[in-house]
Design a protein around this motif. Structure first.
Motif, PDB file in Angstrom:
ATOM      1  N   ALA A 186      23.802  65.757  53.729  1.00 25.12           N
ATOM      2  CA  ALA A 186      24.407  64.972  52.649  1.00 25.12           C
ATOM      3  C   ALA A 186      24.601  63.533  53.106  1.00 25.12           C
ATOM      4  O   ALA A 186      24.584  63.232  54.303  1.00 25.12           O
ATOM      5  N   ILE A 187      24.805  62.671  52.104  1.00 26.96           N
ATOM      6  CA  ILE A 187      25.121  61.267  52.350  1.00 26.96           C
ATOM      7  C   ILE A 187      26.326  60.902  51.492  1.00 26.96           C
ATOM      8  O   ILE A 187      26.341  61.195  50.291  1.00 26.96           O
ATOM      9  N   ILE A 188      27.310  60.293  52.120  1.00 24.45           N
ATOM     10  CA  ILE A 188      28.470  59.789  51.373  1.00 24.45           C
ATOM     11  C   ILE A 188      28.505  58.281  51.530  1.00 24.45           C
ATOM     12  O   ILE A 188      28.423  57.763  52.645  1.00 24.45           O
ATOM     13  N   HIS A 189      28.630  57.602  50.393  1.00 21.76           N
ATOM     14  CA  HIS A 189      28.800  56.149  50.431  1.00 21.76           C
ATOM     15  C   HIS A 189      30.205  55.834  49.938  1.00 21.76           C
ATOM     16  O   HIS A 189      30.657  56.359  48.913  1.00 21.76           O
ATOM     17  N   ALA A 190      30.922  54.986  50.691  1.00 15.18           N
ATOM     18  CA  ALA A 190      32.283  54.609  50.317  1.00 15.18           C
ATOM     19  C   ALA A 190      32.428  53.102  50.362  1.00 15.18           C
ATOM     20  O   ALA A 190      31.814  52.430  51.197  1.00 15.18           O
ATOM     21  N   ASN A 191      33.237  52.582  49.431  1.00 14.53           N
ATOM     22  CA  ASN A 191      33.512  51.144  49.443  1.00 14.53           C
ATOM     23  C   ASN A 191      34.256  50.747  50.714  1.00 14.53           C
ATOM     24  O   ASN A 191      33.999  49.681  51.286  1.00 14.53           O
ATOM     25  N   GLU A 192      35.164  51.630  51.151  1.00 18.50           N
ATOM     26  CA  GLU A 192      35.878  51.363  52.394  1.00 18.50           C
ATOM     27  C   GLU A 192      36.408  52.663  52.975  1.00 18.50           C
ATOM     28  O   GLU A 192      36.530  53.680  52.275  1.00 18.50           O
ATOM     29  N   ALA A 193      36.690  52.624  54.279  1.00 17.65           N
ATOM     30  CA  ALA A 193      37.295  53.757  54.976  1.00 17.65           C
ATOM     31  C   ALA A 193      38.384  53.206  55.881  1.00 17.65           C
ATOM     32  O   ALA A 193      38.160  52.260  56.634  1.00 17.65           O
ATOM     33  N   LEU A 194      39.587  53.787  55.791  1.00 17.59           N
ATOM     34  CA  LEU A 194      40.729  53.367  56.603  1.00 17.59           C
ATOM     35  C   LEU A 194      41.037  54.424  57.647  1.00 17.59           C
ATOM     36  O   LEU A 194      41.023  55.631  57.343  1.00 17.59           O
ATOM     37  N   ASN A 196      43.239  56.708  59.815  1.00 21.04           N
ATOM     38  CA  ASN A 196      44.572  57.312  59.798  1.00 21.04           C
ATOM     39  C   ASN A 196      44.931  57.678  61.240  1.00 21.04           C
ATOM     40  O   ASN A 196      44.408  58.643  61.795  1.00 21.04           O
ATOM     41  N   GLU A 197      45.814  56.880  61.834  1.00 22.59           N
ATOM     42  CA  GLU A 197      46.155  57.055  63.243  1.00 22.59           C
ATOM     43  C   GLU A 197      46.839  58.389  63.499  1.00 22.59           C
ATOM     44  O   GLU A 197      46.624  59.020  64.537  1.00 22.59           O
ATOM     45  N   GLU A 198      47.650  58.836  62.547  1.00 25.06           N
ATOM     46  CA  GLU A 198      48.409  60.073  62.725  1.00 25.06           C
ATOM     47  C   GLU A 198      47.499  61.293  62.705  1.00 25.06           C
ATOM     48  O   GLU A 198      47.599  62.181  63.545  1.00 25.06           O
ATOM     49  N   GLN A 199      46.588  61.328  61.738  1.00 20.22           N
ATOM     50  CA  GLN A 199      45.697  62.478  61.598  1.00 20.22           C
ATOM     51  C   GLN A 199      44.382  62.303  62.349  1.00 20.22           C
ATOM     52  O   GLN A 199      43.581  63.240  62.427  1.00 20.22           O
ATOM     53  N   GLN A 200      44.152  61.101  62.897  1.00 20.10           N
ATOM     54  CA  GLN A 200      42.929  60.804  63.655  1.00 20.10           C
ATOM     55  C   GLN A 200      41.676  61.115  62.821  1.00 20.10           C
ATOM     56  O   GLN A 200      40.767  61.853  63.246  1.00 20.10           O
ATOM     57  N   ILE A 201      41.630  60.498  61.631  1.00 16.20           N
ATOM     58  CA  ILE A 201      40.508  60.733  60.728  1.00 16.20           C
ATOM     59  C   ILE A 201      40.329  59.514  59.829  1.00 16.20           C
ATOM     60  O   ILE A 201      41.266  58.731  59.617  1.00 16.20           O
ATOM     61  N   TRP A 202      39.114  59.334  59.321  1.00 20.94           N
ATOM     62  CA  TRP A 202      38.845  58.243  58.379  1.00 20.94           C
ATOM     63  C   TRP A 202      39.140  58.715  56.955  1.00 20.94           C
ATOM     64  O   TRP A 202      38.665  59.770  56.527  1.00 20.94           O
ATOM     65  N   GLU A 203      39.947  57.942  56.219  1.00 19.32           N
ATOM     66  CA  GLU A 203      40.243  58.229  54.806  1.00 19.32           C
ATOM     67  C   GLU A 203      39.390  57.305  53.952  1.00 19.32           C
ATOM     68  O   GLU A 203      39.470  56.071  54.082  1.00 19.32           O
ATOM     69  N   ILE A 204      38.566  57.882  53.093  1.00 23.14           N
ATOM     70  CA  ILE A 204      37.604  57.087  52.325  1.00 23.14           C
ATOM     71  C   ILE A 204      38.074  56.908  50.890  1.00 23.14           C
ATOM     72  O   ILE A 204      38.798  57.732  50.334  1.00 23.14           O
ATOM     73  N   SER A 205      37.634  55.785  50.317  1.00 22.86           N
ATOM     74  CA  SER A 205      37.953  55.512  48.912  1.00 22.86           C
ATOM     75  C   SER A 205      36.734  54.903  48.236  1.00 22.86           C
ATOM     76  O   SER A 205      35.903  54.256  48.894  1.00 22.86           O
ATOM     77  N   GLY A 206      36.656  55.102  46.904  1.00 24.47           N
ATOM     78  CA  GLY A 206      35.495  54.614  46.159  1.00 24.47           C
ATOM     79  C   GLY A 206      34.222  55.283  46.632  1.00 24.47           C
ATOM     80  O   GLY A 206      33.190  54.621  46.804  1.00 24.47           O
ATOM     81  N   ALA A 207      34.293  56.616  46.855  1.00 26.10           N
ATOM     82  CA  ALA A 207      33.181  57.326  47.492  1.00 26.10           C
ATOM     83  C   ALA A 207      32.349  58.109  46.481  1.00 26.10           C
ATOM     84  O   ALA A 207      32.863  58.617  45.478  1.00 26.10           O
TER      85      ALA A 207
END
Length: 358
Positions: A186-194, A196-207
């Motif tokens: 699969a391919i996911i395109h996102a406008n931005e990814a922030l 998350n220091e607490e969960q150690q993961i990228w949170e994506i938006s506009g995807a």
């Protein structure tokens, strides 16, 4: 035993004094190169002194081969000039036996050089560089553009237009997911990814997500299964180039392994990594060369011996530069690029020692 004590009493004090003197000169050169900027930026004298103090381990590391070469050459030249070596040879003591303590000291100093750099120099030099850059207002931005990163598992490829370090944000980013056989899932395109220091993961938006159904890519709902795989740390997206020469051996090895996994060129950092182990033995080589060329003439012993010793070491450095360039460009194996100068010059030094005055 008396010969051992005799030569060490002459060698060690002279080496220490030479080391301190050359180290001080190098530190002052660094100070004078930046003093106008310090004055312009109104840097506190206390901080400037701290920069000089942090630079001391590196200057010692730079100075040790020169100081040891000069010390061995001077001591032996002085003994030859005063005909003390003739008396030593007449007593039945060979040159090799007499200078054996010098070689032992050379080996110990070579090992010490490696640990000095690995445990102290890289740390203090980094602190010195960071403080100096702060005082001179030469901080570099960690923002990065047009980044491509392969995850540790090699199942996710990150391709981002821009990374903003202050907010730990990726902009206009593609996440490409592959299965165990490296086939596209699969391919996911996102406008931005922030990040998350607490969960150690990228949170994506506009995807938006496109999934491979075997024949083509079909737009589907963004799956949590894929989002959970976005765990590659933000640090790898920073605009940083790891200088293998400025980190310890363990960190250098980790960086090289990362380059190998990512399929990136690693000949240059690998050759520099091997050089970390090979270069400290320049002290032992200096000792061999100094013993081999000293006393070749009966007139102007110190001047000629020192000139020959310095010329020999300069040739070593030039040869090492050539082999390192060949290793970095892939013409020569990285291991040989780092170690070949040591091997060649040890043979040359052994040959000179064999035909030295006795």
């Amino acid at each position: 035993m008396k010969f051992v004590q005799y030569i060490l009493r002459k060698l060690i004090p002279f080496f220490v004094v030479s080391l301190i003197f050359i180290s001080l000169i190098l530190n002052l050169v660094d100070l004078f190169m930046n003093i106008s900027r310090y004055l312009e930026m109104e840097a506190p004298a206390r901080d400037v002194f701290k920069v000089m103090l942090l630079y001391v381990p590196k200057t010692i590391w730079y100075s040790a081969p020169i100081a040891f070469l000069f010390s061995v050459t001077y001591i032996l030249s002085d003994l030859y000039a005063k005909n003390e070596m003739e008396a030593i040879f007449a007593s039945g003591v060979s040159l090799f036996r007499f200078v054996m303590p010098v070689f032992v000291v050379g080996i110990l100093l070579s090992i010490g050089m490696f640990f000095l750099e690995d445990k102290l120099v890289v740390t203090t030099l980094e602190q010195k560089t960071n403080l100096q850059n702060l005082l001179l207002d030469q901080q570099e931005s960690a923002n990065n553009d047009n980044i491509v990163v392969l995850s540790e598992s090699a199942k996710v490829i990150y391709k981002a237009r821009r990374y903003r370090d202050t907010t730990k944000r990726l902009e206009n980013v593609f996440f490409i997911f592959r299965d165990d056989n490296k086939k596209l899932e699969a391919i996911i395109h996102a406008n931005e990814a922030l990040w998350n220091e607490e969960q150690q993961i990228w949170e994506i938006s506009g995807a938006v997500q496109f999934e491979n159904n075997g024949e083509t890519l079909v737009r589907t709902t963004v799956s949590d299964r894929f989002k959970e795989q976005l765990t590659e740390s933000y640090e790898i997206f920073r605009k940083t180039t790891v200088d293998v020469a400025s980190v310890n051996a363990a960190d250098a090895k980790l960086y090289i392994n990362h380059l190998k996994k990512a399929g990136l060129p690693y000949n240059e950092p690998l050759s520099v990594y091997y050089k970390k182990f090979a270069f400290p033995f320049i002290l032992l080589i200096s000792a061999f060369l100094a013993v081999g060329v000293t006393g070749k003439t009966r007139k102007n012993v110190l001047l000629i011996s020192l000139s020959l010793s310095i010329a020999s070491v300069v040739l070593f450095y030039v040869f090492q530069m050539v082999t390192m360039v060949l290793a970095k460009t892939g013409v020569m194996n990285p291991f040989m690029g780092a170690w070949l100068p040591d091997i060649v010059f040890l043979f040359i030094a052994g040959f000179l020692l064999k035909y030295s005055r006795t």
